[in-house]
Design a protein around this motif. Structure first.
Motif, PDB file in Angstrom:
ATOM      1  N   TYR A 135      -8.086 -33.509  -4.267  1.00 44.58           N
ATOM      2  CA  TYR A 135      -8.604 -33.870  -5.504  1.00 44.58           C
ATOM      3  C   TYR A 135      -8.870 -32.791  -6.294  1.00 44.58           C
ATOM      4  O   TYR A 135      -8.483 -32.259  -7.248  1.00 44.58           O
ATOM      5  N   PHE A 136      -9.766 -31.549  -5.630  1.00 48.37           N
ATOM      6  CA  PHE A 136      -9.929 -30.335  -6.342  1.00 48.37           C
ATOM      7  C   PHE A 136      -8.905 -29.541  -6.526  1.00 48.37           C
ATOM      8  O   PHE A 136      -8.657 -28.674  -7.569  1.00 48.37           O
ATOM      9  N   GLY A 137      -7.623 -29.323  -5.797  1.00 45.92           N
ATOM     10  CA  GLY A 137      -6.885 -28.540  -5.858  1.00 45.92           C
ATOM     11  C   GLY A 137      -5.864 -29.154  -7.118  1.00 45.92           C
ATOM     12  O   GLY A 137      -5.395 -28.150  -7.863  1.00 45.92           O
ATOM     13  N   LEU A 138      -5.833 -30.413  -7.004  1.00 42.23           N
ATOM     14  CA  LEU A 138      -5.022 -30.793  -8.532  1.00 42.23           C
ATOM     15  C   LEU A 138      -5.805 -30.773  -9.568  1.00 42.23           C
ATOM     16  O   LEU A 138      -5.373 -30.503 -10.761  1.00 42.23           O
ATOM     17  N   LEU A 139      -6.776 -31.116  -9.589  1.00 39.77           N
ATOM     18  CA  LEU A 139      -7.705 -31.298 -11.029  1.00 39.77           C
ATOM     19  C   LEU A 139      -8.390 -30.267 -11.465  1.00 39.77           C
ATOM     20  O   LEU A 139      -8.583 -29.752 -12.663  1.00 39.77           O
ATOM     21  N   ASP A 140      -9.044 -29.318 -10.449  1.00 38.39           N
ATOM     22  CA  ASP A 140      -9.639 -28.187 -10.723  1.00 38.39           C
ATOM     23  C   ASP A 140      -8.773 -27.017 -10.636  1.00 38.39           C
ATOM     24  O   ASP A 140      -8.666 -26.382 -11.840  1.00 38.39           O
ATOM     25  N   VAL A 141      -7.987 -26.720  -9.641  1.00 38.38           N
ATOM     26  CA  VAL A 141      -7.418 -25.392  -9.731  1.00 38.38           C
ATOM     27  C   VAL A 141      -6.021 -25.820 -10.464  1.00 38.38           C
ATOM     28  O   VAL A 141      -5.691 -24.921 -11.406  1.00 38.38           O
ATOM     29  N   GLY A 142      -5.655 -27.068 -10.443  1.00 41.73           N
ATOM     30  CA  GLY A 142      -4.237 -27.339 -11.138  1.00 41.73           C
ATOM     31  C   GLY A 142      -4.733 -27.588 -12.470  1.00 41.73           C
ATOM     32  O   GLY A 142      -3.827 -27.833 -13.567  1.00 41.73           O
ATOM     33  N   ALA A 143      -5.920 -27.756 -12.927  1.00 38.09           N
ATOM     34  CA  ALA A 143      -5.945 -28.297 -14.028  1.00 38.09           C
ATOM     35  C   ALA A 143      -5.201 -29.541 -14.854  1.00 38.09           C
ATOM     36  O   ALA A 143      -4.737 -29.427 -15.882  1.00 38.09           O
ATOM     37  N   GLN A 145      -3.401 -32.261 -16.604  1.00 37.93           N
ATOM     38  CA  GLN A 145      -3.627 -33.249 -17.748  1.00 37.93           C
ATOM     39  C   GLN A 145      -2.866 -34.651 -17.511  1.00 37.93           C
ATOM     40  O   GLN A 145      -1.912 -34.496 -16.997  1.00 37.93           O
ATOM     41  N   ASP A 146      -3.609 -35.491 -18.228  1.00 40.94           N
ATOM     42  CA  ASP A 146      -2.918 -36.681 -18.100  1.00 40.94           C
ATOM     43  C   ASP A 146      -1.534 -36.746 -18.601  1.00 40.94           C
ATOM     44  O   ASP A 146      -1.194 -36.003 -19.736  1.00 40.94           O
ATOM     45  N   ALA A 167      -2.531 -37.916  -9.011  1.00 43.20           N
ATOM     46  CA  ALA A 167      -1.852 -37.646 -10.199  1.00 43.20           C
ATOM     47  C   ALA A 167      -1.070 -38.646 -10.909  1.00 43.20           C
ATOM     48  O   ALA A 167      -1.070 -39.103 -12.010  1.00 43.20           O
ATOM     49  N   LYS A 168      -0.662 -39.988  -9.973  1.00 43.22           N
ATOM     50  CA  LYS A 168       0.065 -41.083 -10.480  1.00 43.22           C
ATOM     51  C   LYS A 168      -1.112 -41.942 -11.310  1.00 43.22           C
ATOM     52  O   LYS A 168      -0.868 -42.451 -12.262  1.00 43.22           O
ATOM     53  N   ALA A 169      -2.281 -42.000 -10.626  1.00 38.34           N
ATOM     54  CA  ALA A 169      -3.298 -42.702 -11.230  1.00 38.34           C
ATOM     55  C   ALA A 169      -3.564 -42.127 -12.502  1.00 38.34           C
ATOM     56  O   ALA A 169      -4.562 -42.644 -13.546  1.00 38.34           O
ATOM     57  N   ARG A 170      -3.348 -40.906 -12.771  1.00 33.89           N
ATOM     58  CA  ARG A 170      -3.693 -40.202 -14.044  1.00 33.89           C
ATOM     59  C   ARG A 170      -2.476 -40.284 -15.064  1.00 33.89           C
ATOM     60  O   ARG A 170      -2.710 -39.330 -16.078  1.00 33.89           O
ATOM     61  N   GLY A 171      -1.671 -41.162 -14.644  1.00 32.45           N
ATOM     62  CA  GLY A 171      -0.610 -41.131 -15.571  1.00 32.45           C
ATOM     63  C   GLY A 171       0.376 -40.065 -15.831  1.00 32.45           C
ATOM     64  O   GLY A 171       1.171 -39.939 -16.526  1.00 32.45           O
ATOM     65  N   GLN A 289     -16.079 -40.373  -4.239  1.00 30.64           N
ATOM     66  CA  GLN A 289     -16.529 -41.628  -4.855  1.00 30.64           C
ATOM     67  C   GLN A 289     -15.173 -41.938  -5.754  1.00 30.64           C
ATOM     68  O   GLN A 289     -14.950 -43.095  -5.712  1.00 30.64           O
ATOM     69  N   GLU A 290     -14.651 -41.160  -6.178  1.00 33.46           N
ATOM     70  CA  GLU A 290     -13.087 -41.513  -7.045  1.00 33.46           C
ATOM     71  C   GLU A 290     -12.335 -41.775  -6.296  1.00 33.46           C
ATOM     72  O   GLU A 290     -11.574 -42.627  -6.641  1.00 33.46           O
ATOM     73  N   ILE A 291     -11.927 -41.330  -5.280  1.00 35.71           N
ATOM     74  CA  ILE A 291     -10.827 -41.477  -4.393  1.00 35.71           C
ATOM     75  C   ILE A 291     -11.177 -42.952  -3.658  1.00 35.71           C
ATOM     76  O   ILE A 291     -10.373 -43.788  -3.388  1.00 35.71           O
ATOM     77  N   SER A 292     -12.600 -43.464  -3.199  1.00 39.51           N
ATOM     78  CA  SER A 292     -12.863 -44.600  -2.860  1.00 39.51           C
ATOM     79  C   SER A 292     -12.578 -45.769  -3.839  1.00 39.51           C
ATOM     80  O   SER A 292     -11.935 -46.777  -3.442  1.00 39.51           O
TER      81      SER A 292
END
Lengths: 335, 335
Positions: A135-143, A145-146, A167-171, A289-292
């Motif tokens: 989660y944090f690697g993809l969204l925070d470090v990797g920033a 974008q949909d 990533a799939k869930a973010r389109g 929470q988001e992964i759940s």
């Protein structure tokens, strides 16, 4: 159950691959919890690529496991007795309790889990460190974008499988790299990846050209080595390369193979960034929470590979991990 | 002066170091400027490490120089005749005019310079691409904060000497890495660096431990190879590694030596990022203004290495650059 606490301790610092003789199988008497402490019986032990790094005597984000010390490991224990107000017998607790059958803890770094929401093993995987890491690697470090193109290596593993599905869930368009046709079929089948590359059978560079024709926006790397080098040749402008791990290099007795193609960072105005998930501890609840929610909605499938046995099976299970014999999160469940 | 325009063209793609036979020395008739064009006589030609990359036939941030084409180079020309409203005879103009004695230009990418403020060569150095590269690399890509510890490799070169002095002007601790005692003495003497490491005589890793005891916040890399690897072992938490170039690797006939220690990016939560100065074109004026002010205040000393000769001396001058025989910005001034 034995009346003693069976433990796996580090006997010697491994050179290259970890060998059976690098471990000491022993036991000590079970101790009662003192004031402010609880005792627990281990239910599930986590096996993680990062463990290999903990065995080397060099500065890292955690001190190395000392010779003669119980091997460090995340696990879920069931509380059997407690003098700690926060933990009651029957509670399931996740923490870094080590490879042993019984633990006594003062509760620091321990967290009660709700086994009615998910089985204990999932708190070591999708809802544990691997999930947080993804989660944090993809969204925070990797920033991320949909709608971007994401490539994940080690994609059938504990972290990679979650990262790709988030990533799939973010389109995003998601390409997974894994070893063997079964893992690849799982990625594009059950897990819904757009494409999978079998690095054992395919030319990864060519396959990336085909599956990421407009370049890679985020490359989430769990493996290092030649696959990292291949990905570097296909970066889109302003790409982010997330350095999560390098399992292909951990057992090297020789120096790490550095990425020859790192100058593509210059040509593509890209960055390569490392991180350690512990830095995000204050935000674990957000990620869980988001992964759940994604699991609940069927958008993240939890893949777990459960080895059933005793702590004495830990060394063999760890070998499985480095041989890529697991699919999803590998855990050792104690009988 | 000859009645012809002497030119250096690329004869063959070099393998490894550029050899004399990779160049073609030729000439063509001088042409008159057509409508909307000006003609000029070359005064100073820039020699840049990036030139080596332009000779290889592979995708990069600019297309390669074609076989038979005039070698690409920045230069300052003096306008001799003009049908372009923006340029008058006697004007000095900087642009990418190539290694030749005379040019005809439609003015695209050409900029008039004020030689009363600084000599023509400085518009190829501190106030030209190298200065812009130092400024944006350090401040934007490197996100330099006042008071941080900065290490610059290739520190006696055109970009490194400016980068280090800008960092000093921002109150940073600055360590330069260069080859040879003369360059090192200049860094800590005239240029005011806090320390200098002679990579030819010292163990760079050990010297960094001494001179950057609390770790490196920004490492500005012009050289790649072993020096990059040494710097990676000394990163502070959240360090930024700015990939500006890799002169040690440009003449390799073998693959680039990738940074073996790249996993310290993970341990130190650090990033490595590349950039191309052209992306900052809209902000060149800002950088030129600040560097000019620093020069005026005596806080940036301009170091230039001037070779006087003809365009036929270009190949030898380029060799000097790759052998590290220049101090500061290397230019070829035409007699």
């Amino acid at each position: 159950m034995s009346a003693t606490n069976r433990q796996i301790r580090l006997a010697a610092r491994p050179v290259g691959e970890v060998k059976p003789e690098d471990w000491e199988h022993g036991s000590e008497p079970i101790t009662e919890p003192g004031p402010g402490r609880f005792a627990g019986r281990t239910r599930v032990i986590s096996l993680d690529p990062a463990m290999r790094g903990w065995l080397d005597d060099r500065p890292s984000y955690l001190p190395p496991v000392g010779i003669g010390e119980v091997m460090r490991a995340g696990s879920v224990v069931e509380v059997t007795a407690s003098n700690h107000p926060g933990f009651q017998p029957g509670d399931h607790v996740v923490g870094t309790f080590g490879v042993q059958e019984y633990v006594v803890s003062d509760g620091r770094g321990a967290m009660k889990i709700d086994t009615s929401l998910a089985p204990p093993s999932t708190y070591l995987g999708a809802l544990g460190m691997p999930g947080m890491t993804a989660y944090f690697g993809l969204l925070d470090v990797g920033a991320l974008q949909d709608g971007e193109t994401v490539v994940v290596s080690g994609a059938a593993g504990a972290v990679g499988s979650i990262a790709g599905q988030i990533a799939k869930a973010r389109g995003c368009r998601v390409v997974g790299i894994a070893g063997g046709p079964e893992k690849c079929a799982m990625l594009t089948g059950e897990l819904g990846f757009d494409a999978a590359i079998d690095y054992r059978a395919e030319d990864v560079r060519k396959a990336l050209r085909e599956h990421a024709p407009d370049g890679i926006d985020v490359y989430f790397d769990n493996v290092g080595g030649d696959i990292l080098d291949a990905a570097l040749t296909r970066l889109a402008m302003h790409a982010r390369v997330v350095i999560c791990g390098a399992i292909s290099q951990y057992n090297n007795a020789t120096p790490v193979h550095g990425p020859s193609n790192y100058l593509s960072l210059l040509v593509r105005r890209a960055r390569m960034e490392g991180f350690v998930v512990f830095d995000y501890a204050k935000r674990y609840a957000e990620a869980a929470q988001e992964i759940s929610a994604l699991i609940g909605a069927g958008r993240v499938k939890v893949k777990e590979h459960v080895v059933r046995g005793t702590v004495d099976d830990f060394p063999a299970a760890l070998q499985m991990l480095f041989r890529g014999e697991n699919v999803g999160k590998l855990v050792l469940e104690l009988a």
